[in-house]
Design an enzyme around this catalytic site. Structure first.
Site, PDB file in Angstrom:
ATOM      1  N   GLY A 128     -22.174  13.817  -5.240  1.00 47.79           N
ATOM      2  CA  GLY A 128     -22.781  15.147  -5.226  1.00 47.79           C
ATOM      3  C   GLY A 128     -23.941  15.228  -4.255  1.00 47.79           C
ATOM      4  O   GLY A 128     -24.059  16.188  -3.484  1.00 47.79           O
ATOM      5  N   GLU A 160       0.856  -1.193   0.000  1.00 50.58           N
ATOM      6  CA  GLU A 160       0.000   0.000   0.000  1.00 50.58           C
ATOM      7  C   GLU A 160       0.888   1.238   0.000  1.00 50.58           C
ATOM      8  O   GLU A 160       1.776   1.379   0.820  1.00 50.58           O
ATOM      9  CB  GLU A 160      -0.928  -0.001   1.229  1.00 50.58           C
ATOM     10  CG  GLU A 160      -1.700   1.289   1.459  1.00 50.58           C
ATOM     11  CD  GLU A 160      -2.534   1.755   0.265  1.00 50.58           C
ATOM     12  OE1 GLU A 160      -3.370   0.993  -0.226  1.00 50.58           O
ATOM     13  OE2 GLU A 160      -2.314   2.913  -0.203  1.00 50.58           O
ATOM     14  N   HIS A 182     -44.224  -5.512  12.807  1.00 54.47           N
ATOM     15  CA  HIS A 182     -44.957  -4.242  12.844  1.00 54.47           C
ATOM     16  C   HIS A 182     -44.622  -3.515  14.140  1.00 54.47           C
ATOM     17  O   HIS A 182     -44.598  -4.142  15.194  1.00 54.47           O
ATOM     18  CB  HIS A 182     -46.464  -4.502  12.785  1.00 54.47           C
ATOM     19  CG  HIS A 182     -47.274  -3.243  12.972  1.00 54.47           C
ATOM     20  ND1 HIS A 182     -47.393  -2.302  11.976  1.00 54.47           N
ATOM     21  CD2 HIS A 182     -47.962  -2.776  14.037  1.00 54.47           C
ATOM     22  CE1 HIS A 182     -48.144  -1.300  12.428  1.00 54.47           C
ATOM     23  NE2 HIS A 182     -48.501  -1.562  13.671  1.00 54.47           N
ATOM     24  N   MET A 217     -18.492   0.985  -9.206  1.00 55.37           N
ATOM     25  CA  MET A 217     -17.395   1.389  -8.316  1.00 55.37           C
ATOM     26  C   MET A 217     -17.923   1.426  -6.892  1.00 55.37           C
ATOM     27  O   MET A 217     -18.239   2.494  -6.354  1.00 55.37           O
ATOM     28  CB  MET A 217     -16.849   2.737  -8.750  1.00 55.37           C
ATOM     29  CG  MET A 217     -16.017   2.647 -10.005  1.00 55.37           C
ATOM     30  SD  MET A 217     -15.293   4.226 -10.406  1.00 55.37           S
ATOM     31  CE  MET A 217     -14.013   3.747 -11.555  1.00 55.37           C
TER      32      MET A 217
HETATM   33  P1  FAD Z   1      -9.533   1.716  -3.327  1.00 53.56           P
HETATM   34  O1  FAD Z   1     -10.363   1.742  -2.119  1.00 53.56           O
HETATM   35  O2  FAD Z   1      -9.468   2.938  -4.163  1.00 53.56           O
HETATM   36  O3  FAD Z   1      -8.075   1.312  -2.832  1.00 53.56           O
HETATM   37  C1  FAD Z   1      -6.985   1.283  -3.694  1.00 53.56           C
HETATM   38  C2  FAD Z   1      -5.723   1.415  -2.865  1.00 53.56           C
HETATM   39  O4  FAD Z   1      -4.607   1.110  -3.699  1.00 53.56           O
HETATM   40  C3  FAD Z   1      -5.469   2.827  -2.340  1.00 53.56           C
HETATM   41  O5  FAD Z   1      -5.220   2.784  -0.963  1.00 53.56           O
HETATM   42  C4  FAD Z   1      -4.231   3.293  -3.108  1.00 53.56           C
HETATM   43  O6  FAD Z   1      -3.379   4.139  -2.325  1.00 53.56           O
HETATM   44  C5  FAD Z   1      -3.555   1.983  -3.377  1.00 53.56           C
HETATM   45  N1  FAD Z   1      -2.642   2.003  -4.539  1.00 53.56           N
HETATM   46  C6  FAD Z   1      -2.895   2.488  -5.783  1.00 53.56           C
HETATM   47  N2  FAD Z   1      -1.835   2.272  -6.594  1.00 53.56           N
HETATM   48  C7  FAD Z   1      -0.902   1.654  -5.840  1.00 53.56           C
HETATM   49  C8  FAD Z   1       0.399   1.159  -6.107  1.00 53.56           C
HETATM   50  N3  FAD Z   1       0.955   1.223  -7.326  1.00 53.56           N
HETATM   51  N4  FAD Z   1       1.085   0.594  -5.082  1.00 53.56           N
HETATM   52  C9  FAD Z   1       0.543   0.498  -3.845  1.00 53.56           C
HETATM   53  N5  FAD Z   1      -0.681   0.926  -3.552  1.00 53.56           N
HETATM   54  C10 FAD Z   1      -1.395   1.485  -4.528  1.00 53.56           C
HETATM   55  N6  FAD Z   1     -18.691   2.745  -2.000  1.00 53.56           N
HETATM   56  C11 FAD Z   1     -19.646   2.077  -1.320  1.00 53.56           C
HETATM   57  O7  FAD Z   1     -19.865   0.899  -1.580  1.00 53.56           O
HETATM   58  N7  FAD Z   1     -20.353   2.693  -0.322  1.00 53.56           N
HETATM   59  C12 FAD Z   1     -20.158   3.983   0.002  1.00 53.56           C
HETATM   60  O8  FAD Z   1     -20.811   4.506   0.903  1.00 53.56           O
HETATM   61  C13 FAD Z   1     -19.182   4.709  -0.706  1.00 53.56           C
HETATM   62  N8  FAD Z   1     -18.946   6.003  -0.426  1.00 53.56           N
HETATM   63  C14 FAD Z   1     -17.968   6.674  -1.102  1.00 53.56           C
HETATM   64  C15 FAD Z   1     -17.764   8.016  -0.803  1.00 53.56           C
HETATM   65  C16 FAD Z   1     -16.803   8.731  -1.469  1.00 53.56           C
HETATM   66  C17 FAD Z   1     -16.587  10.186  -1.125  1.00 53.56           C
HETATM   67  C18 FAD Z   1     -15.991   8.078  -2.446  1.00 53.56           C
HETATM   68  C19 FAD Z   1     -14.903   8.832  -3.145  1.00 53.56           C
HETATM   69  C20 FAD Z   1     -16.195   6.753  -2.758  1.00 53.56           C
HETATM   70  C21 FAD Z   1     -17.198   6.039  -2.094  1.00 53.56           C
HETATM   71  N9  FAD Z   1     -17.468   4.705  -2.392  1.00 53.56           N
HETATM   72  C22 FAD Z   1     -18.443   4.035  -1.716  1.00 53.56           C
HETATM   73  C23 FAD Z   1     -16.699   3.981  -3.424  1.00 53.56           C
HETATM   74  C24 FAD Z   1     -15.619   3.108  -2.753  1.00 53.56           C
HETATM   75  O9  FAD Z   1     -14.781   3.919  -1.978  1.00 53.56           O
HETATM   76  C25 FAD Z   1     -14.816   2.360  -3.797  1.00 53.56           C
HETATM   77  O10 FAD Z   1     -15.685   1.653  -4.658  1.00 53.56           O
HETATM   78  C26 FAD Z   1     -13.871   1.376  -3.137  1.00 53.56           C
HETATM   79  O11 FAD Z   1     -12.987   2.033  -2.265  1.00 53.56           O
HETATM   80  C27 FAD Z   1     -13.071   0.601  -4.183  1.00 53.56           C
HETATM   81  O12 FAD Z   1     -12.214  -0.271  -3.529  1.00 53.56           O
HETATM   82  P2  FAD Z   1     -10.851  -0.770  -4.197  1.00 53.56           P
HETATM   83  O13 FAD Z   1     -10.262  -1.728  -3.231  1.00 53.56           O
HETATM   84  O14 FAD Z   1     -11.092  -1.211  -5.571  1.00 53.56           O
HETATM   85  O15 FAD Z   1      -9.931   0.541  -4.317  1.00 53.56           O
HETATM   86  P1  NAD Z   2     -21.617   9.315 -10.359  1.00 56.91           P
HETATM   87  O1  NAD Z   2     -21.371   8.574 -11.606  1.00 56.91           O
HETATM   88  O2  NAD Z   2     -22.477   8.735  -9.325  1.00 56.91           O
HETATM   89  O3  NAD Z   2     -22.265  10.731 -10.690  1.00 56.91           O
HETATM   90  C1  NAD Z   2     -21.685  11.641 -11.571  1.00 56.91           C
HETATM   91  C2  NAD Z   2     -22.755  12.619 -12.003  1.00 56.91           C
HETATM   92  O4  NAD Z   2     -22.124  13.672 -12.680  1.00 56.91           O
HETATM   93  C3  NAD Z   2     -23.780  12.006 -12.943  1.00 56.91           C
HETATM   94  O5  NAD Z   2     -25.064  12.369 -12.504  1.00 56.91           O
HETATM   95  C4  NAD Z   2     -23.431  12.622 -14.282  1.00 56.91           C
HETATM   96  O6  NAD Z   2     -24.549  12.768 -15.132  1.00 56.91           O
HETATM   97  C5  NAD Z   2     -22.876  13.959 -13.852  1.00 56.91           C
HETATM   98  N1  NAD Z   2     -21.941  14.583 -14.787  1.00 56.91           N
HETATM   99  C6  NAD Z   2     -20.966  13.988 -15.501  1.00 56.91           C
HETATM  100  N2  NAD Z   2     -20.303  14.909 -16.235  1.00 56.91           N
HETATM  101  C7  NAD Z   2     -20.863  16.105 -15.964  1.00 56.91           C
HETATM  102  C8  NAD Z   2     -20.616  17.429 -16.393  1.00 56.91           C
HETATM  103  N3  NAD Z   2     -19.647  17.713 -17.267  1.00 56.91           N
HETATM  104  N4  NAD Z   2     -21.395  18.424 -15.905  1.00 56.91           N
HETATM  105  C9  NAD Z   2     -22.389  18.150 -15.014  1.00 56.91           C
HETATM  106  N5  NAD Z   2     -22.662  16.915 -14.583  1.00 56.91           N
HETATM  107  C10 NAD Z   2     -21.904  15.901 -15.038  1.00 56.91           C
HETATM  108  O7  NAD Z   2     -20.158   9.674  -9.813  1.00 56.91           O
HETATM  109  P2  NAD Z   2     -19.712  10.280  -8.419  1.00 56.91           P
HETATM  110  O8  NAD Z   2     -20.861  10.832  -7.687  1.00 56.91           O
HETATM  111  O9  NAD Z   2     -18.547  11.164  -8.725  1.00 56.91           O
HETATM  112  O10 NAD Z   2     -19.181   9.012  -7.667  1.00 56.91           O
HETATM  113  C11 NAD Z   2     -18.082   8.246  -8.201  1.00 56.91           C
HETATM  114  C12 NAD Z   2     -18.211   6.800  -7.854  1.00 56.91           C
HETATM  115  O11 NAD Z   2     -18.054   6.601  -6.454  1.00 56.91           O
HETATM  116  C13 NAD Z   2     -19.553   6.259  -8.247  1.00 56.91           C
HETATM  117  O12 NAD Z   2     -19.359   5.259  -9.217  1.00 56.91           O
HETATM  118  C14 NAD Z   2     -20.136   5.662  -7.031  1.00 56.91           C
HETATM  119  O13 NAD Z   2     -20.531   4.343  -7.235  1.00 56.91           O
HETATM  120  C15 NAD Z   2     -19.019   5.703  -5.989  1.00 56.91           C
HETATM  121  N6  NAD Z   2     -19.625   6.208  -4.736  1.00 56.91           N
HETATM  122  C16 NAD Z   2     -20.524   5.406  -4.108  1.00 56.91           C
HETATM  123  C17 NAD Z   2     -21.159   5.873  -2.985  1.00 56.91           C
HETATM  124  C18 NAD Z   2     -22.149   4.995  -2.306  1.00 56.91           C
HETATM  125  O14 NAD Z   2     -22.170   3.804  -2.584  1.00 56.91           O
HETATM  126  N7  NAD Z   2     -22.982   5.509  -1.416  1.00 56.91           N
HETATM  127  C19 NAD Z   2     -20.895   7.134  -2.482  1.00 56.91           C
HETATM  128  C20 NAD Z   2     -19.995   7.921  -3.169  1.00 56.91           C
HETATM  129  C21 NAD Z   2     -19.355   7.441  -4.299  1.00 56.91           C
END
Ligand code: FAD
Ligand code: NAD
Length: 466
Positions: free
Chosen positions: A185, A32, A444, A318
């Site tokens: 968003g 990591e 319920h 994702m």
């Molecule tokens: P990541 O969690 O992105 O982990 C990848 C790791 O690899 C990182 O720690 C990075 O530093 C490391 N890495 C990268 N390249 C290298 C390298 N060359 N060498 C060593 N380490 C490296 N998903 C949900 O299901 N529920 C949610 O509520 C949710 N909320 C979210 C809120 C936000 C604001 C964001 C941004 C995302 C959210 N997601 C949510 C999406 C979720 O975070 C991702 O789908 C998930 O983390 C993906 O897991 P991953 O293991 O594929 O990668």
């Molecule tokens: P998203 O794909 O959910 O939403 C992106 C939004 O931006 C869409 O509604 C799209 O139409 C709009 N958009 C794209 N280009 C645009 C532009 N040029 N101008 C205006 N609007 C535009 O992506 P996100 O909200 O950035 O989240 C990224 C990923 O992280 C998602 O795939 C999501 O699955 C994951 N995530 C998951 C959770 C959760 O599970 N609760 C929370 C946060 C993020």
């Protein structure tokens, strides 16, 4: 050091893969690049965003609902610094938990950027100190994703920010423009709208959370307007400029008129892109697709026989739980097992209030596929439980096969939808019909009664409480 399996990246995909490998008897390492484990999800994603969503929800309830509940308090005030500090503490507890799990499962943690020298050798370059080499039979790439930006709207991390910066701002924005009305968003927009920022969501499509069933977006928009979020739908952003003191966003509405918005912060939330920088994929001949994702087959194997890739860095939703399932699947395949993931049954959740949760086909997808289906809906406002908690917004919508009655999709917007969706996943995994669910006893008063009622509505159009 020689390992059976080396995992690159410690997000939910990587750390689950490593644990499952260790459980199955493989000598396992995880690499990591950051100083803490847990990836995007635990450090700057799922966990911190939910911590701020919970804090802001408490504040919002204290401000708007306590009085009606018969609780008189002085007007509550936001202590933003403390809110961010609590979030940091929640993150720390979670990432420390992963470090503990690595130790418990005897997984070696190598801190540094992992980069292929060849298919069995990975160079680990730490932030400080000498690079080392890890020798391994097999590799699981789980390097996740990074926020996407627009060519004309680079994230400068000052006023034009991504979700990462929005989770640790030093001040409460007066006005936050959110570009993208998707999951990030709507979640982070809700956090700031609840605690007093003016929030404007600029969305390219004609609806928010556009990948979900369209009923969900409509309901969520209605509810979040009540907390003051302003929406500019069908707006194409054309320019984003940080002038130093403020951000100026220009967009075109659907009639082609230019709209100009000014705010102190602009959150770009238009999606995320797979992250493979520095991995040295060329050294092993692994290809990425047109969206930068590592190409894998149905077993999540790359073009190299001993290298797999999972989570955000490959195709598919994702989501943390999708990455986790893939991590376990790859480990089990390596052990000769025959695991399976039903990708259609991976639920999606938006942690706004009301929450939105969804599994299976949307109505739009069924229409497009020409599938004959029937719909049953039931509103939260007809539930005793929702009256008691004053969570009247929302509904459960069930889509079932017109001939066989098999449930094809469940879409919930309402209180505790995130937890409710698990029962829809269970029903659909066992290929239940709407009638099956409607004949099961639901406690319920619970929000889950709306699921039973929606199934009654889908089966014979005979909900009891409507
Ligand atoms: P990541 O969690 O992105 O982990 C990848 C790791 O690899 C990182 O720690 C990075 O530093 C490391 N890495 C990268 N390249 C290298 C390298 N060359 N060498 C060593 N380490 C490296 N998903 C949900 O299901 N529920 C949610 O509520 C949710 N909320 C979210 C809120 C936000 C604001 C964001 C941004 C995302 C959210 N997601 C949510 C999406 C979720 O975070 C991702 O789908 C998930 O983390 C993906 O897991 P991953 O293991 O594929 O990668
Ligand atoms: P998203 O794909 O959910 O939403 C992106 C939004 O931006 C869409 O509604 C799209 O139409 C709009 N958009 C794209 N280009 C645009 C532009 N040029 N101008 C205006 N609007 C535009 O992506 P996100 O909200 O950035 O989240 C990224 C990923 O992280 C998602 O795939 C999501 O699955 C994951 N995530 C998951 C959770 C959760 O599970 N609760 C929370 C946060 C993020």
């Amino acid at each position: 050091m020689q390992y059976d399996v080396t995992v690159i990246g410690s997000g939910p995909g990587g750390y689950v893969a490593a644990i499952r490998c260790a459980q199955l008897g493989f000598k396992t390492a995880i690499i990591e690049k950051y100083s803490t484990l847990g990836g995007t999800c635990l450090n700057v994603g799922c966990i911190p965003s939910k911590a701020l969503l919970d804090s802001s929800e408490h504040y919002h309830n204290a401000l708007t609902h306590f009085k009606e509940h018969g609780i008189d308090i002085n007007k509550p005030k936001v202590n933003f610094k403390q809110m961010i500090a609590r979030k940091a503490d929640v993150v720390k507890q979670n990432v420390d938990g992963i470090a503990f799990l690595m130790k418990k499962n005897k997984i070696d943690v190598h801190q540094g950027v992992g980069s292929f020298i060849d298919k069995n050798t990975i160079k680990v370059t730490p932030e400080k100190g000498e690079a080392t080499e890890v020798k391994t039979d097999k590799v699981i790439i789980a390097t996740g994703s990074k926020p996407a930006d627009l060519p004309f709207a680079r994230i400068d991390k000052k006023r034009v920010i991504s979700s990462t910066e929005s989770l640790e701002l030093k001040e409460l924005p007066k006005h936050l423009i959110v570009i993208g009305g998707g999951v990030i968003g709507m979640e982070l927009g809700s956090v700031y709208a609840r605690i007093g920022s003016k929030v404007t969501v600029v969305e390219y499509m004609d609806r928010i959370i556009p990948t979900m069933d369209s009923t969900m977006g409509k309901e969520l928009m209605r509810s979040t307007k009540k907390i003051g979020i302003d929406f500019k739908l069908s707006h194409k952003v054309t320019a984003v400029e940080n002038t130093g003191k403020e951000v100026v966003v220009k967009a075109e509405d659907k009639k082609g008129n230019e709209v100009e918005l000014k705010a102190d912060y602009c959150l770009i939330a238009i999606g995320r892109k797979a992250y493979t920088d520095g991995l040295g994929l060329d050294n092993v001949g692994i290809k990425t697709d047109d969206r930068g994702r590592i190409e894998v087959d149905e077993h999540l194997k790359t073009s190299v026989d001993t290298i797999y890739a999972i989570g955000d860095v490959v195709k598919g939703a994702m989501l943390a739980h999708k990455a986790e399932e893939e991590g376990a699947l790859v480990a089990e395949q390596m052990a000769g097992q025959k695991p399976h993931i039903n990708y259609k049954l991976i639920p999606g959740v938006v942690y706004t209030w009301p929450e939105v949760a969804s599994v299976g086909y949307t109505e739009e997808e069924l229409k497009e596929a020409g599938k004959s289906y029937k719909t049953g809906s039931f509103p939260f406002k007809a539930l005793g439980r929702a009256r008691a908690s004053m969570d009247l917004d929302g509904q459960v919508k069930v889509l079932a096969d017109k001939e066989t009655d098999e449930i094809l999709g469940v879409h919930i917007v309402g209180a505790r939808a995130a937890d409710m969706i698990a029962s829809a996943v269970t029903a659909m995994e066992y290929r239940a019909s709407a009638e099956d669910v409607s004949r099961m006893s639901h406690a319920h008063p619970t929000y889950m009664e709306a699921m039973k009622e929606a199934c009654l509505a889908a089966t014979e159009n005979r909900p009891i409480h409507m």
